[in-house]
Structures are given as C-alpha cells and as structure tokens.
Design a protein around this motif. Structure first.
Motif, PDB file in Angstrom:
ATOM      1  N   VAL A  99      -1.976  -1.993   2.388  1.00 54.13           N
ATOM      2  CA  VAL A  99      -0.987  -0.650   2.679  1.00 54.13           C
ATOM      3  C   VAL A  99      -0.105  -0.995   2.207  1.00 54.13           C
ATOM      4  O   VAL A  99       0.829  -1.843   2.431  1.00 54.13           O
ATOM      5  CB  VAL A  99      -1.392  -0.469   3.940  1.00 54.13           C
ATOM      6  N   ALA A 100       0.835   0.334   1.488  1.00 58.37           N
ATOM      7  CA  ALA A 100       2.163   0.243   1.095  1.00 58.37           C
ATOM      8  C   ALA A 100       3.293   0.551   2.196  1.00 58.37           C
ATOM      9  O   ALA A 100       4.007   1.587   1.915  1.00 58.37           O
ATOM     10  CB  ALA A 100       2.226   1.077  -0.079  1.00 58.37           C
ATOM     11  N   VAL A 101       3.317  -0.506   2.935  1.00 56.22           N
ATOM     12  CA  VAL A 101       4.421  -0.554   4.126  1.00 56.22           C
ATOM     13  C   VAL A 101       4.998  -1.565   4.008  1.00 56.22           C
ATOM     14  O   VAL A 101       4.509  -2.758   3.868  1.00 56.22           O
ATOM     15  CB  VAL A 101       3.832   0.009   5.573  1.00 56.22           C
ATOM     16  N   ALA A 146      13.192  -1.675   9.012  1.00 57.50           N
ATOM     17  CA  ALA A 146      12.083  -1.196   8.060  1.00 57.50           C
ATOM     18  C   ALA A 146      11.766   0.232   8.168  1.00 57.50           C
ATOM     19  O   ALA A 146      12.363   1.110   9.281  1.00 57.50           O
ATOM     20  CB  ALA A 146      10.715  -1.634   8.662  1.00 57.50           C
ATOM     21  N   ARG A 147      11.560   1.060   7.329  1.00 56.07           N
ATOM     22  CA  ARG A 147      11.350   2.434   6.959  1.00 56.07           C
ATOM     23  C   ARG A 147      10.207   2.602   6.628  1.00 56.07           C
ATOM     24  O   ARG A 147       9.145   2.388   5.701  1.00 56.07           O
ATOM     25  CB  ARG A 147      12.518   2.831   6.021  1.00 56.07           C
ATOM     26  N   PHE A 148       9.375   3.783   7.373  1.00 53.45           N
ATOM     27  CA  PHE A 148       8.117   4.087   7.182  1.00 53.45           C
ATOM     28  C   PHE A 148       8.224   5.773   7.000  1.00 53.45           C
ATOM     29  O   PHE A 148       8.843   6.457   7.520  1.00 53.45           O
ATOM     30  CB  PHE A 148       7.285   3.927   8.596  1.00 53.45           C
ATOM     31  N   PRO A 149       7.043   6.102   6.306  1.00 54.18           N
ATOM     32  CA  PRO A 149       6.815   7.677   5.949  1.00 54.18           C
ATOM     33  C   PRO A 149       6.104   8.319   7.257  1.00 54.18           C
ATOM     34  O   PRO A 149       5.291   8.617   7.353  1.00 54.18           O
ATOM     35  CB  PRO A 149       5.905   7.793   4.870  1.00 54.18           C
ATOM     36  N   LEU A 211     -13.176   5.677  10.641  1.00 53.00           N
ATOM     37  CA  LEU A 211     -13.148   4.969   9.255  1.00 53.00           C
ATOM     38  C   LEU A 211     -12.415   6.194   8.268  1.00 53.00           C
ATOM     39  O   LEU A 211     -11.563   5.764   7.594  1.00 53.00           O
ATOM     40  CB  LEU A 211     -14.517   4.722   8.613  1.00 53.00           C
ATOM     41  N   MET A 212     -13.107   7.309   8.263  1.00 49.42           N
ATOM     42  CA  MET A 212     -12.441   8.406   7.400  1.00 49.42           C
ATOM     43  C   MET A 212     -11.013   8.643   7.760  1.00 49.42           C
ATOM     44  O   MET A 212     -10.218   8.825   6.858  1.00 49.42           O
ATOM     45  CB  MET A 212     -13.236   9.413   7.764  1.00 49.42           C
ATOM     46  N   SER A 213     -10.587   8.663   9.128  1.00 51.76           N
ATOM     47  CA  SER A 213      -9.237   8.622   9.422  1.00 51.76           C
ATOM     48  C   SER A 213      -8.348   7.605   8.865  1.00 51.76           C
ATOM     49  O   SER A 213      -7.537   8.006   8.427  1.00 51.76           O
ATOM     50  CB  SER A 213      -9.140   8.793  11.109  1.00 51.76           C
ATOM     51  N   VAL A 214      -8.628   6.610   9.091  1.00 53.04           N
ATOM     52  CA  VAL A 214      -7.738   5.539   8.561  1.00 53.04           C
ATOM     53  C   VAL A 214      -7.780   5.295   7.221  1.00 53.04           C
ATOM     54  O   VAL A 214      -6.820   4.917   6.540  1.00 53.04           O
ATOM     55  CB  VAL A 214      -8.123   4.321   9.327  1.00 53.04           C
ATOM     56  N   SER A 215      -8.881   5.708   6.365  1.00 58.54           N
ATOM     57  CA  SER A 215      -9.010   5.633   5.032  1.00 58.54           C
ATOM     58  C   SER A 215      -8.098   6.889   4.396  1.00 58.54           C
ATOM     59  O   SER A 215      -7.432   6.507   3.516  1.00 58.54           O
ATOM     60  CB  SER A 215     -10.383   5.928   4.430  1.00 58.54           C
ATOM     61  N   ALA A 216      -8.208   7.827   4.986  1.00 60.07           N
ATOM     62  CA  ALA A 216      -7.401   9.029   4.369  1.00 60.07           C
ATOM     63  C   ALA A 216      -5.900   8.788   4.824  1.00 60.07           C
ATOM     64  O   ALA A 216      -5.034   9.140   3.855  1.00 60.07           O
ATOM     65  CB  ALA A 216      -7.633  10.181   5.197  1.00 60.07           C
ATOM     66  N   LEU A 217      -5.550   8.107   5.688  1.00 60.75           N
ATOM     67  CA  LEU A 217      -3.992   7.687   6.119  1.00 60.75           C
ATOM     68  C   LEU A 217      -3.707   6.691   4.777  1.00 60.75           C
ATOM     69  O   LEU A 217      -2.542   6.769   4.503  1.00 60.75           O
ATOM     70  CB  LEU A 217      -3.825   7.194   7.477  1.00 60.75           C
ATOM     71  N   ARG A 218      -4.434   5.721   4.737  1.00 61.18           N
ATOM     72  CA  ARG A 218      -4.101   4.562   3.708  1.00 61.18           C
ATOM     73  C   ARG A 218      -3.886   5.101   2.389  1.00 61.18           C
ATOM     74  O   ARG A 218      -3.141   4.855   1.887  1.00 61.18           O
ATOM     75  CB  ARG A 218      -5.269   3.405   3.970  1.00 61.18           C
ATOM     76  N   ASP A 219      -5.026   6.179   1.916  1.00 59.37           N
ATOM     77  CA  ASP A 219      -4.701   6.493   0.654  1.00 59.37           C
ATOM     78  C   ASP A 219      -3.525   7.355   0.442  1.00 59.37           C
ATOM     79  O   ASP A 219      -2.787   7.403  -0.347  1.00 59.37           O
ATOM     80  CB  ASP A 219      -5.871   7.536   0.506  1.00 59.37           C
ATOM     81  N   ALA A 220      -3.187   8.036   1.418  1.00 64.67           N
ATOM     82  CA  ALA A 220      -2.049   9.110   1.610  1.00 64.67           C
ATOM     83  C   ALA A 220      -0.765   8.150   1.433  1.00 64.67           C
ATOM     84  O   ALA A 220       0.180   8.562   0.667  1.00 64.67           O
ATOM     85  CB  ALA A 220      -2.058   9.813   2.765  1.00 64.67           C
ATOM     86  N   ILE A 221      -0.541   7.200   2.129  1.00 64.32           N
ATOM     87  CA  ILE A 221       0.454   6.261   2.330  1.00 64.32           C
ATOM     88  C   ILE A 221       0.858   5.659   0.771  1.00 64.32           C
ATOM     89  O   ILE A 221       1.717   5.476   0.137  1.00 64.32           O
ATOM     90  CB  ILE A 221       0.428   5.120   3.316  1.00 64.32           C
ATOM     91  N   ASN A 222      -0.408   5.019   0.372  1.00 61.28           N
ATOM     92  CA  ASN A 222      -0.289   4.252  -0.993  1.00 61.28           C
ATOM     93  C   ASN A 222      -0.076   5.236  -2.130  1.00 61.28           C
ATOM     94  O   ASN A 222       0.634   5.149  -3.069  1.00 61.28           O
ATOM     95  CB  ASN A 222      -1.749   3.579  -1.360  1.00 61.28           C
ATOM     96  N   LYS A 223      -0.642   6.426  -1.964  1.00 59.91           N
ATOM     97  CA  LYS A 223      -0.207   7.297  -2.891  1.00 59.91           C
ATOM     98  C   LYS A 223       1.230   8.051  -3.137  1.00 59.91           C
ATOM     99  O   LYS A 223       1.869   8.007  -4.337  1.00 59.91           O
ATOM    100  CB  LYS A 223      -1.131   8.709  -2.864  1.00 59.91           C
ATOM    101  N   SER A 224       1.838   8.026  -1.823  1.00 59.08           N
ATOM    102  CA  SER A 224       3.064   8.412  -1.852  1.00 59.08           C
ATOM    103  C   SER A 224       4.149   7.240  -2.179  1.00 59.08           C
ATOM    104  O   SER A 224       4.933   7.764  -3.032  1.00 59.08           O
ATOM    105  CB  SER A 224       3.427   8.580  -0.215  1.00 59.08           C
ATOM    106  N   GLU A 225       3.699   6.323  -1.905  1.00 56.42           N
ATOM    107  CA  GLU A 225       4.438   5.000  -2.465  1.00 56.42           C
ATOM    108  C   GLU A 225       4.405   5.031  -3.989  1.00 56.42           C
ATOM    109  O   GLU A 225       5.218   4.791  -4.718  1.00 56.42           O
ATOM    110  CB  GLU A 225       4.042   3.745  -1.912  1.00 56.42           C
ATOM    111  N   ARG A 226       3.203   5.142  -4.690  1.00 50.74           N
ATOM    112  CA  ARG A 226       3.078   5.089  -6.123  1.00 50.74           C
ATOM    113  C   ARG A 226       3.974   6.302  -6.659  1.00 50.74           C
ATOM    114  O   ARG A 226       4.567   6.026  -7.828  1.00 50.74           O
ATOM    115  CB  ARG A 226       1.601   5.274  -6.629  1.00 50.74           C
ATOM    116  N   GLN A 227       3.806   7.429  -6.056  1.00 54.90           N
ATOM    117  CA  GLN A 227       4.575   8.649  -6.632  1.00 54.90           C
ATOM    118  C   GLN A 227       6.222   8.334  -6.483  1.00 54.90           C
ATOM    119  O   GLN A 227       7.042   8.639  -7.476  1.00 54.90           O
ATOM    120  CB  GLN A 227       4.262   9.916  -5.919  1.00 54.90           C
ATOM    121  N   ALA A 228       6.627   7.622  -5.547  1.00 52.27           N
ATOM    122  CA  ALA A 228       7.988   7.496  -5.211  1.00 52.27           C
ATOM    123  C   ALA A 228       8.549   6.389  -6.325  1.00 52.27           C
ATOM    124  O   ALA A 228       9.796   6.365  -6.733  1.00 52.27           O
ATOM    125  CB  ALA A 228       8.305   6.847  -3.741  1.00 52.27           C
ATOM    126  N   ALA A 229       7.600   5.473  -6.697  1.00 53.98           N
ATOM    127  CA  ALA A 229       8.000   4.305  -7.629  1.00 53.98           C
ATOM    128  C   ALA A 229       8.065   4.966  -8.960  1.00 53.98           C
ATOM    129  O   ALA A 229       8.616   4.363 -10.035  1.00 53.98           O
ATOM    130  CB  ALA A 229       7.071   3.167  -7.539  1.00 53.98           C
TER     131      ALA A 229
END
Length: 229
Positions: A99-101, A146-149, A211-229
């Motif tokens: 996870v991109a945190v 540390a800064r988190f989304p 599982l769907m809840s944690v998966s969706a959150l992980r995907d959203a965090i990683n996608k946001s990090e990739r876009q920010a990069a």
C-alpha cells in the motif's frame, strides 16, 4: 462403615470425577475441532485456497490464501482481557499487499481499553481528523511527520457507520478491518466465567464484504499515489 470401605468409596468418587472431567475435555476438543472445520469450509467458499496457518496462540485462528489475485488473511480472535465487561470474538480481514502509505495509519473506534488484536495503544502520535471520520474514532500513527490521504480514506469507511467495525489499520504492507462478531453470553459468563458466543458463526458474505472494502481502499490509495507521481 470400615476405614477400608470409606477409603475405597472415596477413591471410587475421585475416579468418577476424574473420568468425567476427562470425558468433558475430550468432548470439548471434539466440538472445537468440528467448529473449526465448519468455519474453514465457510471461508473456502470465498478464499478457495485458504490454509490454516495458526501459530498456537490461545484464542487465535488464522487462515491465509488468495482472493481476486491478492494475498489475504482472515483471523478470528477471542479477547478475554479483564478490562472488558464481556469477552469478545473479533474477525480480522486483511489484504497483505503493498500500500502506498509512508507509515502506519490506525483508526480505532471508541478506544477505551486495550485489545489483544492491535498495537494501537503503542502508537505514539495522535493525528488530527479530517472531515468525514466518525466522531467516536481516534487516529494514530508511528511517525509524527507522516502525511496520509485522509479525505480519500474517509470516503471509503462507510462500513464503520454500522457500529460493529472496530479498527482500520493501513500500513505499507497491507490493510485490515477488525469487526466485532459477538460478545460472550452474559449469563453464562457471569456464573461460570466461560466465554460462549452462541451461534456467532463466520458469514462468508461478511468476509467477502470486508475484503471488498479493504481492496477498494487499497486500490484507491495506490491509484492516487500513482497519479500524484
């Protein structure tokens, strides 16, 4: 009654008691083994390759496997800490993928007493909450800077509004939600000090939902990090 007869009678009573206790212990182990097999079958309806990897810790059963091509973990924990009014049985559902945190983010609902499933109490730094987090939640981290989304995280925690979700833990190695399955039956615990949880069986639909809840959150965090990069 002679001394010999009395001694024999006392010995017979002790033997009966010992045999009865041994029978109860065997019956209890048999019931526990059957219940464990049933729960594993239920988990495997969602995680087909789930394997029991428990390490022998009392009250803790751990399964690991894959779901939607992600490594996952399902764990049940019986919490009998004396600080609780009643023992509780918790369900911990995790995705153990990157996870991109930058550090540990831990949201605990109503953290009034220690728990056996979390290191929340050992995290030194309390975070200010962004809008959208439950009023009863407390946020902590292991790194002050540390800064988190937080806005993104807050938009993926609707499940905590139901009152049974206890913890959301996000680390660079994965995400988990801890859910209250049941509290011990009050009458039995009050009289016998035995933690019985009635029909609090694992529900495959609940496991998949978490599982769907944690998966969706992980995907959203990683996608946001990739876009920010």
């Amino acid at each position: 009654m002679s001394d010999l007869t009395s001694a024999l009678l006392a010995g017979a009573i002790v033997l009966v008691v010992v045999l009865h206790l041994a029978w109860q212990a065997r019956a209890s182990r048999s019931r526990a083994s059957m219940a464990l097999a049933v729960e594993q079958d239920r988990i495997r309806t969602i995680i087909a390759d789930a394997a029991n990897v428990s390490d022998g810790t009392a009250g803790v059963i751990t399964w690991e496997g894959s779901w939607n091509s992600k490594r996952v973990q399902v764990r049940t924990i019986v919490d009998t800490l004396a600080t609780r009014k009643l023992p509780a049985r918790w369900l911990s559902v995790s995705i153990t993928e990157e996870v991109a945190v930058p550090a540990t983010f831990d949201m605990m609902m109503r953290p009034g007493s220690p728990t056996t499933f979390s290191n929340f109490d050992h995290l030194e730094h309390t975070l200010p909450k962004a809008p959208g987090f439950p009023a009863e939640s407390v946020l902590r981290t292991d790194r002050r800077a540390a800064r988190f989304p937080q806005g993104l995280i807050a938009s993926h925690i609707e499940i905590f509004s139901e009152g049974r979700a206890k913890e959301l833990l996000i680390t660079p190695k994965g995400i988990r939600i801890v859910w209250l399955l049941a509290e011990a039956e009050r009458a039995r615990y009050g009289v016998f000090r035995q933690a019985e949880f009635g029909d609090a069986a694992l529900d495959p639909a609940l496991i998949e939902r978490l599982l769907m809840s944690v998966s969706a959150l992980r995907d959203a965090i990683n996608k946001s990090e990739r876009q920010a990069a």
